[in-house]
Design a protein around this motif. Structure first.
Motif, PDB file in Angstrom:
ATOM      1  N   SER A  11       6.685  11.808 -11.195  1.00 24.33           N
ATOM      2  CA  SER A  11       5.725  11.362 -10.069  1.00 24.33           C
ATOM      3  C   SER A  11       5.798  12.177  -9.471  1.00 24.33           C
ATOM      4  CB  SER A  11       6.958  10.295  -9.459  1.00 24.33           C
ATOM      5  OG  SER A  11       7.178  10.973  -8.755  1.00 24.33           O
ATOM      6  N   ALA A  12       6.823  13.628  -9.379  1.00 29.46           N
ATOM      7  CA  ALA A  12       5.950  14.991  -8.361  1.00 29.46           C
ATOM      8  C   ALA A  12       5.627  14.994  -9.095  1.00 29.46           C
ATOM      9  CB  ALA A  12       7.569  15.935  -8.178  1.00 29.46           C
ATOM     10  N   ALA A  13       5.049  15.577 -10.783  1.00 33.21           N
ATOM     11  CA  ALA A  13       4.387  15.726 -11.862  1.00 33.21           C
ATOM     12  C   ALA A  13       2.689  15.202 -11.751  1.00 33.21           C
ATOM     13  CB  ALA A  13       4.931  16.523 -12.837  1.00 33.21           C
ATOM     14  N   GLN A  14       2.973  13.763 -11.773  1.00 32.34           N
ATOM     15  CA  GLN A  14       1.950  13.689 -11.792  1.00 32.34           C
ATOM     16  C   GLN A  14       0.709  13.459 -10.550  1.00 32.34           C
ATOM     17  OE1 GLN A  14       1.773  11.087 -14.212  1.00 32.34           O
ATOM     18  NE2 GLN A  14      -0.202  10.161 -13.637  1.00 32.34           N
ATOM     19  N   PRO A  15      -0.706  13.928 -10.545  1.00 29.16           N
ATOM     20  CA  PRO A  15      -1.552  13.707 -10.182  1.00 29.16           C
ATOM     21  C   PRO A  15      -1.758  12.306  -9.475  1.00 29.16           C
ATOM     22  CG  PRO A  15      -2.556  15.306 -11.522  1.00 29.16           C
ATOM     23  CD  PRO A  15      -1.159  14.409 -12.608  1.00 29.16           C
ATOM     24  N   GLY A  16      -2.497  12.167  -8.533  1.00 32.13           N
ATOM     25  CA  GLY A  16      -3.198  10.823  -7.667  1.00 32.13           C
ATOM     26  C   GLY A  16      -2.113  10.262  -7.609  1.00 32.13           C
ATOM     27  N   LEU A  17      -1.062  10.430  -7.650  1.00 32.03           N
ATOM     28  CA  LEU A  17      -0.001   8.926  -6.919  1.00 32.03           C
ATOM     29  C   LEU A  17      -0.217   8.594  -5.561  1.00 32.03           C
ATOM     30  CD1 LEU A  17       2.720   9.212  -9.544  1.00 32.03           C
ATOM     31  CD2 LEU A  17       0.971   7.281  -9.245  1.00 32.03           C
ATOM     32  N   ARG A  18      -0.280  10.340  -5.134  1.00 30.47           N
ATOM     33  CA  ARG A  18      -0.330  10.213  -3.406  1.00 30.47           C
ATOM     34  C   ARG A  18      -1.339   9.211  -2.567  1.00 30.47           C
ATOM     35  NH1 ARG A  18      -0.563  15.650  -0.188  1.00 30.47           N
ATOM     36  NH2 ARG A  18      -0.807  15.230   2.022  1.00 30.47           N
ATOM     37  N   GLU A  19      -2.407   9.506  -3.095  1.00 30.91           N
ATOM     38  CA  GLU A  19      -3.474   8.607  -3.476  1.00 30.91           C
ATOM     39  C   GLU A  19      -3.268   6.609  -3.436  1.00 30.91           C
ATOM     40  OE1 GLU A  19      -4.151  11.183  -4.689  1.00 30.91           O
ATOM     41  OE2 GLU A  19      -4.762  12.392  -3.303  1.00 30.91           O
ATOM     42  N   ARG A  20      -2.566   6.819  -4.350  1.00 33.92           N
ATOM     43  CA  ARG A  20      -1.977   5.949  -4.966  1.00 33.92           C
ATOM     44  C   ARG A  20      -1.637   4.776  -4.364  1.00 33.92           C
ATOM     45  NH1 ARG A  20      -4.214   2.525  -9.008  1.00 33.92           N
ATOM     46  NH2 ARG A  20      -2.555   0.956 -10.195  1.00 33.92           N
ATOM     47  N   PHE A  21      -0.343   5.749  -3.828  1.00 35.51           N
ATOM     48  CA  PHE A  21       0.575   5.377  -3.010  1.00 35.51           C
ATOM     49  C   PHE A  21       0.870   5.515  -1.791  1.00 35.51           C
ATOM     50  CE2 PHE A  21       1.621   4.698  -7.393  1.00 35.51           C
ATOM     51  CZ  PHE A  21       3.006   3.135  -7.939  1.00 35.51           C
ATOM     52  N   ALA A  38       7.274  13.224  -3.875  1.00 33.99           N
ATOM     53  CA  ALA A  38       7.203  12.330  -5.250  1.00 33.99           C
ATOM     54  C   ALA A  38       7.100  10.961  -4.673  1.00 33.99           C
ATOM     55  CB  ALA A  38       8.888  12.100  -5.605  1.00 33.99           C
ATOM     56  N   LEU A  39       6.923   9.437  -5.533  1.00 32.53           N
ATOM     57  CA  LEU A  39       7.349   8.522  -5.629  1.00 32.53           C
ATOM     58  C   LEU A  39       8.298   7.810  -5.278  1.00 32.53           C
ATOM     59  CD1 LEU A  39       5.489   6.300  -5.356  1.00 32.53           C
ATOM     60  CD2 LEU A  39       6.054   5.973  -8.455  1.00 32.53           C
ATOM     61  N   VAL A  40       8.773   7.526  -4.146  1.00 33.30           N
ATOM     62  CA  VAL A  40       9.689   6.604  -3.496  1.00 33.30           C
ATOM     63  C   VAL A  40      10.021   4.803  -3.782  1.00 33.30           C
ATOM     64  CG1 VAL A  40      11.127   6.406  -1.499  1.00 33.30           C
ATOM     65  CG2 VAL A  40      10.133   8.268  -1.812  1.00 33.30           C
ATOM     66  N   PHE A  63      15.800  -1.119 -12.851  1.00 30.57           N
ATOM     67  CA  PHE A  63      15.760  -1.372 -11.820  1.00 30.57           C
ATOM     68  C   PHE A  63      14.889  -2.124 -10.786  1.00 30.57           C
ATOM     69  CE2 PHE A  63      16.609   3.050 -12.555  1.00 30.57           C
ATOM     70  CZ  PHE A  63      17.125   3.868 -11.009  1.00 30.57           C
ATOM     71  N   ILE A  64      15.060  -2.998 -10.046  1.00 25.87           N
ATOM     72  CA  ILE A  64      13.997  -4.072 -10.024  1.00 25.87           C
ATOM     73  C   ILE A  64      13.652  -3.852  -7.879  1.00 25.87           C
ATOM     74  CG2 ILE A  64      14.508  -5.424 -11.437  1.00 25.87           C
ATOM     75  CD1 ILE A  64      16.569  -7.201  -9.224  1.00 25.87           C
ATOM     76  N   ASP A  65      13.046  -4.781  -7.423  1.00 23.97           N
ATOM     77  CA  ASP A  65      12.528  -4.741  -6.433  1.00 23.97           C
ATOM     78  C   ASP A  65      11.811  -4.093  -5.005  1.00 23.97           C
ATOM     79  OD1 ASP A  65      12.251  -6.430  -3.701  1.00 23.97           O
ATOM     80  OD2 ASP A  65      14.478  -6.365  -3.863  1.00 23.97           O
ATOM     81  N   ALA A  66      10.609  -3.018  -5.471  1.00 25.00           N
ATOM     82  CA  ALA A  66       9.819  -1.704  -5.493  1.00 25.00           C
ATOM     83  C   ALA A  66       9.293  -2.114  -4.325  1.00 25.00           C
ATOM     84  CB  ALA A  66       9.084  -1.295  -6.747  1.00 25.00           C
ATOM     85  N   GLU A  67       8.869  -3.229  -2.937  1.00 26.89           N
ATOM     86  CA  GLU A  67       8.702  -3.315  -2.460  1.00 26.89           C
ATOM     87  C   GLU A  67       7.774  -2.190  -1.394  1.00 26.89           C
ATOM     88  OE1 GLU A  67       9.125  -7.589  -1.237  1.00 26.89           O
ATOM     89  OE2 GLU A  67       7.940  -7.814  -2.195  1.00 26.89           O
ATOM     90  N   CYS A  68       9.082  -1.553  -1.265  1.00 25.03           N
ATOM     91  CA  CYS A  68       8.592  -0.766  -0.229  1.00 25.03           C
ATOM     92  C   CYS A  68       7.685   0.871  -0.647  1.00 25.03           C
ATOM     93  CB  CYS A  68       9.965   0.153   0.011  1.00 25.03           C
ATOM     94  SG  CYS A  68      10.757  -1.542   1.336  1.00 25.03           S
ATOM     95  N   ALA A  69       7.695   0.810  -1.949  1.00 23.45           N
ATOM     96  CA  ALA A  69       7.436   1.982  -2.751  1.00 23.45           C
ATOM     97  C   ALA A  69       6.244   2.978  -1.880  1.00 23.45           C
ATOM     98  CB  ALA A  69       6.605   1.965  -4.426  1.00 23.45           C
ATOM     99  N   VAL A  70       6.241   3.946  -2.120  1.00 17.52           N
ATOM    100  CA  VAL A  70       5.844   5.120  -1.436  1.00 17.52           C
ATOM    101  C   VAL A  70       5.723   6.611  -1.815  1.00 17.52           C
ATOM    102  CG1 VAL A  70       7.431   5.382   0.439  1.00 17.52           C
ATOM    103  CG2 VAL A  70       4.741   5.494   0.939  1.00 17.52           C
ATOM    104  N   PHE A  71       4.299   7.328  -1.780  1.00 13.55           N
ATOM    105  CA  PHE A  71       4.316   8.731  -1.870  1.00 13.55           C
ATOM    106  C   PHE A  71       5.134   9.380  -1.453  1.00 13.55           C
ATOM    107  CE2 PHE A  71       3.107  12.712  -3.757  1.00 13.55           C
ATOM    108  CZ  PHE A  71       3.274  12.524  -5.422  1.00 13.55           C
ATOM    109  N   GLY A  72       6.310   9.581  -0.911  1.00 13.04           N
ATOM    110  CA  GLY A  72       6.720  10.662   0.206  1.00 13.04           C
ATOM    111  C   GLY A  72       7.835  11.276  -0.216  1.00 13.04           C
ATOM    112  N   ASP A  73       9.430  10.907   0.478  1.00 15.48           N
ATOM    113  CA  ASP A  73      10.246  12.367   0.424  1.00 15.48           C
ATOM    114  C   ASP A  73      11.597  11.360  -0.925  1.00 15.48           C
ATOM    115  OD1 ASP A  73      12.724  13.703  -0.157  1.00 15.48           O
ATOM    116  OD2 ASP A  73      12.624  13.850   2.225  1.00 15.48           O
TER     117      ASP A  73
END
Ligand SMILES: Nc1ncnc2c1ncn2[C@@H]1O[C@H](COP(=O)(O)OP(=O)(O)O)[C@@H](O)[C@H]1O
Ligand SMILES: [Mg+2]
Length: 315
Positions: free
Chosen positions: A125-135, A177-179, A197-207
């Motif tokens: 995720s750190a290497a993938q452009p666009g995730l910062r906006e998407r998440f 990165a995608l948290v 992994f399940i239950d990713a409701e808190c997903a965010v581009f963060g630390d």
């Protein structure tokens, strides 16, 4: 897609805290349908936006493309209903890691795989452009994680408040990165091809250090809760960190480690004195967790205990 007359049964799956989860049996097949609920089923009055369902769906889709064995396959998402349809993973084949751990089945090899996969997701995720906006789900992350865990605890410990709030502020500002945001053993299934992994409701581009700290915290608290398994649980925590740290390629691993070491005692304290205290801890075990966290937090911020000492307190 199936016709409605192919649906045989629709049954609730118990255990959801922030959602209603159903098993839908179709002819010869089973799917799992999850709806986010607005009011969380915890003691405190805790509301959360239904947007988080979309965050979860997007996280599952992101991981599915890269690591298809590490998430249930998704079939669709209904924005209006905040519902996700996904592959049903039966507990007989996919036992819950929390159940395994509390039952004394503590597998270091599996813990290492959890660390490796988590780092793999973070690295991709750190290497993938666009995730910062998407998440860009910082508001939900604040409401679901930073406020109830860290800031709520800060308010109860005025002397620690500046330090704890600084940790929360740093987490809020990070864009690395995608948290996942809820990597606790109860949200990890032990699949035949490794952790799911399940239950990713808190997903965010963060630390990304947050995910690693969150999961290690659960293992370390369980080591205090289950004294007879303390060594095995600490071993699992060390294995998880070894697996994780070997996969850090997006920044200097020492930086992740330093942030993690700063966060871990804060999360420890949050799981006894935050808004959502762990349900299985006795008062005596909670007191031990509190003392350990406060002892670690009594050290100056710029000379935090090394992570290795936290993972092995008897060292
Ligand atoms: N794809 C799935 N297959 C089988 N069971 C599932 C699936 N997704 C969730 N569950 C079950 O439902 C429970 C709650 O789901 P989860 O996504 O963790 O929601 P919550 O946010 O409410 O914790 C899980 O602990 C698990 O037992
Ligand atoms: Mg869950």
């Amino acid at each position: 897609l199936p016709n409605s007359d192919q649906i045989e049964t629709v049954d609730p799956i118990p255990g959801g805290v922030s959602s209603d989860v159903f098993l839908v049996k179709l002819q010869g097949e089973a799917i799992c349908v999850k709806f986010a609920v607005e009011q969380l089923r915890v003691e405190a009055d805790w509301h959360a936006s239904l947007q988080r369902s979309e965050a979860e769906y997007r996280w599952l889709m992101f991981v599915q493309e890269r690591f298809p064995n590490s998430v249930p396959a998704t079939f669709g998402y209904g924005a209006g209903s905040s519902g996700i349809a996904m592959e049903y993973l039966p507990a007989e084949l996919y036992p819950n890691w929390k159940t395994e751990l509390l039952g004394g089945a503590i597998d270091r090899g599996f813990a290492k795989q959890v660390g490796e996969r988590l780092a793999g997701i973070h690295a991709a995720s750190a290497a993938q452009p666009g995730l910062r906006e998407r998440f860009a789900n910082q508001a939900d992350f604040e409401a679901l994680r930073l406020e109830p865990y860290i800031r709520f605890t800060a308010a109860r410990y005025p002397a620690l408040a500046p330090r704890l709030n600084r940790l929360a502020d740093d987490l809020a500002a990070a864009r690395i990165a995608l948290v996942h945001g809820d990597v606790s053993p109860k949200n990890i299934l032990c699949g035949p091809k490794g952790p799911v992994f399940i239950d990713a409701e808190c997903a965010v581009f963060g630390d990304p250090a947050f995910d690693a700290a969150f999961c290690l915290n659960h293992l370390l608290i369980k080591a205090i809760h289950m004294r007879e398994h303390a060594a095995a649980l600490q071993g699992a925590a060390q294995a998880l960190w070894r697996g994780y740290s070997a996969g850090i390629d997006w920044e200097d691993p020492a930086e992740v480690e330093a942030r993690l070491a700063g966060l871990l005692p804060a999360l420890m304290l949050a799981r006894v004195d935050g808004k959502s205290p762990l349900e299985y801890l006795s008062d005596a075990a909670a007191q031990k967790v509190r003392e350990r966290a406060l002892q670690l937090l009594s050290r100056p911020e710029d000379s935090a205990a090394p992570l290795a000492d936290m993972l092995d307190p008897d060292r």
